[in-house]
Design an enzyme around this catalytic site. Structure first.
Site, PDB file in Angstrom:
ATOM      1  N   CYS A   2      42.670  53.715  58.287  1.00  9.68           N
ATOM      2  CA  CYS A   2      44.225  53.548  59.014  1.00  9.68           C
ATOM      3  C   CYS A   2      45.141  53.080  57.746  1.00  9.68           C
ATOM      4  CB  CYS A   2      43.972  52.567  59.917  1.00  9.68           C
ATOM      5  SG  CYS A   2      43.117  53.069  61.443  1.00  9.68           S
ATOM      6  N   LYS A 598      39.880  57.847  53.437  1.00  8.42           N
ATOM      7  CA  LYS A 598      39.583  57.536  51.874  1.00  8.42           C
ATOM      8  C   LYS A 598      38.846  56.317  51.784  1.00  8.42           C
ATOM      9  CE  LYS A 598      40.503  58.351  47.715  1.00  8.42           C
ATOM     10  NZ  LYS A 598      39.786  59.593  46.860  1.00  8.42           N
TER      11      LYS A 598
HETATM   12  C1  F6R Z   1      33.570  61.444  48.623  1.00  7.55           C
HETATM   13  C2  F6R Z   1      33.805  60.058  48.716  1.00  7.55           C
HETATM   14  C3  F6R Z   1      33.238  58.850  49.446  1.00  7.55           C
HETATM   15  C4  F6R Z   1      33.321  57.593  48.566  1.00  7.55           C
HETATM   16  C5  F6R Z   1      32.526  56.574  49.423  1.00  7.55           C
HETATM   17  C6  F6R Z   1      32.884  54.993  48.645  1.00  7.55           C
HETATM   18  O1  F6R Z   1      34.221  62.098  48.138  1.00  7.55           O
HETATM   19  O2  F6R Z   1      35.165  59.887  48.097  1.00  7.55           O
HETATM   20  O3  F6R Z   1      31.795  59.287  49.315  1.00  7.55           O
HETATM   21  O4  F6R Z   1      32.975  57.711  47.399  1.00  7.55           O
HETATM   22  O5  F6R Z   1      33.058  56.345  50.663  1.00  7.55           O
HETATM   23  O6  F6R Z   1      33.999  54.763  48.441  1.00  7.55           O
HETATM   24  P1  F6R Z   1      34.424  53.960  47.366  1.00  7.55           P
HETATM   25  O7  F6R Z   1      34.182  54.553  46.059  1.00  7.55           O
HETATM   26  O8  F6R Z   1      35.970  53.522  47.404  1.00  7.55           O
HETATM   27  O9  F6R Z   1      33.889  52.773  47.408  1.00  7.55           O
END
Ligand code: F6R
Length: 603
Positions: A2, A598
């Site tokens: 969000c 993300k």
């Molecule tokens: C896939 C992707 C996710 C993140 C995961 C962890 O492309 O981006 O698998 O790697 O949600 O996110 P972070 O690195 O922000 O803890």
């Protein structure tokens, strides 16, 4: 997950396009539904929202035409309540006097809703953002002013969240009207422009308007007036004095810069961000304490989720093989539930997260703290919770990664681990770091056509396996994740030697199995390819040129000659590109894969 953005001016003006632009820049945080609210000088609230992406909803509800002196936009990634008109944010209170939106997760939402309904409030949906608005309404109805009502409401809301809220009637003695926002565990930054002030979950929506940024800390709330902001501690209402900073990093990241998608752009930025990271690491005083914590640890755990976990798998191989350091890669939630219980002060926990806000990772951090183990963060987003809560941290220096699938941050995570392992190395030839950015460029160029061919081959198929061995296990898993994430094909990644322990039964003539091989593992991979080939399966190999492999496989994607460790770094590039091309072939938008966001700040 969000995104929220709010802005305040002294006079009415067209706000629709500004809110839409902010919304587009936050779309990576959620795109199940979109909503805008404006409040004009007379206190009229115009609320328009619906299910879908920014541009679809904008067209359906003419969001671009909205006007007022205060405005809010929200991009939703659904957790509480299905994506629907009622659950789309912003939300009104019962009488339509307050309008607000949140990002984050109110974990006691169900209990709160029942209470609000029992108290006679008009609850329209099941979304937890609506509960934030009703929580404030409750205290406004008891006669409290907005600041007090928000502070009291915060005491009723459990979870990690940030929200922004406006009251149609509220005005200062000069007639100016404010917007309020509060931060408790989710991102919130304030921007100060020459004509007004704004607040957002994240910088990309603010930086086109101003580079004067005020960071809000957890447990603080901010009241935005057109010409000033007031920052307060929620707990006792005392004013906090903090000067805005000038944010100097360029915002090119929020533009596609001639590429069709952010993902394509970010893949092609990898040589540049790798060079920047290496430059930063060579110069930074942060590196030595980080290295010392690893060097002196009894055991080192590398903890992350998704793509970051895959980087940990490669990183652990580097630490063990190059530096003789016992490093164990573990998925964050599993670490919290198991290994965290056995931590001791002599251990080091390296928490790896692009966003630095992933709840699963922060849970692992919280579970590790009581042990006295050293907490080390590796993150891309400066100012994130992980950065603040780590004993030492290293940044990935990638700039913003907008596309939901992680690419450049993965490469820099692996690069960072290789750099650290190389600094701690006990044997073997040190890496020629000068060559690395060029090697990445060379790979991007040489594997582009083969990656398109892999996408062609895989596109007609509904399922497939990607296999790696030793240092390349993480690469195969990452390739498989990328492919399923943006092409929606079922692609499983695993250790190539495990394939014969069961999954081999899935192979039928032409069944696709892709192998990622680092030079020293070529002989072993030949055995694994043969096990597939003699059952009629179709093998695709990513490796540097090797005569034995060449004779054994059906399709060969040749990687530049880079040696064992650097092959495990660059081998991901053809897989990123193949996933991207396959997503396009299937007609999907690789930047915004369905159902995802993300930053995952939920359990
Ligand atoms: C896939 C992707 C996710 C993140 C995961 C962890 O492309 O981006 O698998 O790697 O949600 O996110 P972070 O690195 O922000 O803890």
């Amino acid at each position: 997950m969000c995104g929220i953005f709010g802005i305040v001016y002294a006079t009415d003006r067209p706000l629709g396009d500004l809110l839409l632009d902010a919304g587009r820049r936050l779309a990576y945080r959620g795109y199940d539904s979109v909503g805008c609210a404006t409040v004009d000088a007379k206190g009229t609230i115009d609320l328009r929202k619906g299910v879908g992406r920014v541009d679809e909803v904008a067209e359906r509800f003419a969001l671009g035409e909205m006007a007022g002196r205060r405005g809010i936009v929200q991009l939703r990634w659904a957790t509480f309540g299905a994506p629907s008109h009622e659950n789309a944010q912003p939300h009104l209170d019962s009488d339509g006097d307050l309008v607000g939106a949140h990002n984050g997760n109110i974990v006691n939402n169900t209990v709160l809703r029942e209470r609000f309904i029992a108290e006679g409030m008009t609850v329209r949906g099941t979304n937890d953002g609506e509960s934030c608005v009703h929580a404030v309404e409750r205290y406004v109805d008891q006669g409290l002013g907005m600041v007090e009502a928000i502070r009291r409401a915060a005491g009723d809301l459990q979870g990690d969240y940030a929200f922004v809220i406006a009251s149609r009637d509220e005005a200062g003695s000069d007639g100016k009207q404010p917007l309020h926002a509060i931060k408790n565990g989710s991102g919130l930054v304030v921007g100060i422009t020459p004509e007004g002030t704004c607040v957002s979950s994240d910088l990309p929506s603010i930086l086109p308007l101003t580079d004067r940024i005020l960071r809000v800390e957890d447990g603080e709330m901010v009241t935005l007036w057109p010409d000033r902001v007031e920052l307060r501690r929620v707990v006792d209402g005392t004013l906090v004095s903090r000067e805005p900073e000038r944010f100097t990093e360029g915002m090119d990241a929020a533009e596609k810069g001639g590429y069709a998608h952010f993902m394509e752009k970010e893949i092609h930025e990898q040589p540049k961000v790798a060079a920047e990271l290496l430059h930063w690491l060579d110069a930074s005083p942060h590196v030595e304490p980080f290295l010392e914590a690893i060097r002196s640890a009894r055991r080192v755990y590398l903890v992350g989720c998704g793509t970051s976990h895959h980087a940990c798998l490669v990183g652990a191989a580097y630490f063990n093989r190059l530096a003789g350091i016992p490093a164990v890669p573990v998925l964050a939630p599993q670490f919290t539930e198991t290994l965290a219980a056995t931590l001791a002060p002599e251990d080091a926990v390296v928490l790896v997260s692009q966003s630095g806000e992933t709840k699963d990772v922060l849970n692992a951090l919280r579970a590790s703290r009581p042990s006295g183990a050293r907490i080390l963060g590796v993150l891309n987003v400066l100012g994130s919770a992980l950065m603040h809560r780590s004993d030492h941290y290293l940044p990935l220096a990638c700039g913003y990664e907008i596309s939901v699938p992680a690419t450049k941050t993965y490469l820099n995570q692996v690069l960072l681990f290789l750099y650290l392992a190389d600094r701690l190395r006990r044997s073997g030839t040190p890496i020629d770091w000068e060559r690395v950015p060029e090697l990445i460029s060379e790979t991007l160029e040489s594997v582009d056509a083969p990656a398109r061919r892999v996408a062609e081959l895989l596109d007609p198929l509904a399922e497939m396996y990607f296999l790696g061995y030793g240092m390349t296990l993480g690469v195969a898993l990452e390739g498989a994740l990328k492919l399923k994430e943006i092409s929606y094909a079922h692609c499983e990644g695993m250790l190539s030697s495990e394939f014969k322990h069961g999954p081999l039964s899935a192979v039928y003539p032409e069944y696709p199995v892709l192998f990622v091989a680092a030079p020293r593992d070529a002989e072993m991979i030949v055995n694994h390819v043969n096990e597939v080939a003699c059952r009629g399966g179709r093998s695709i190999v990513l490796a540097t040129e090797d005569p034995l492999l060449r004779r054994t496989v059906d399709e060969y994607v040749v990687l530049p000659d880079a040696g064992q460790e650097l092959t495990a770094l660059i081998a991901v590039i053809p897989l990123q590109l193949a996933s991207y091309y396959m997503s396009l072939k299937r007609g999907y938008d690789p930047d915004f894969p369905r159902n995802l966001s993300k930053t995952l700040t939920v359990d």
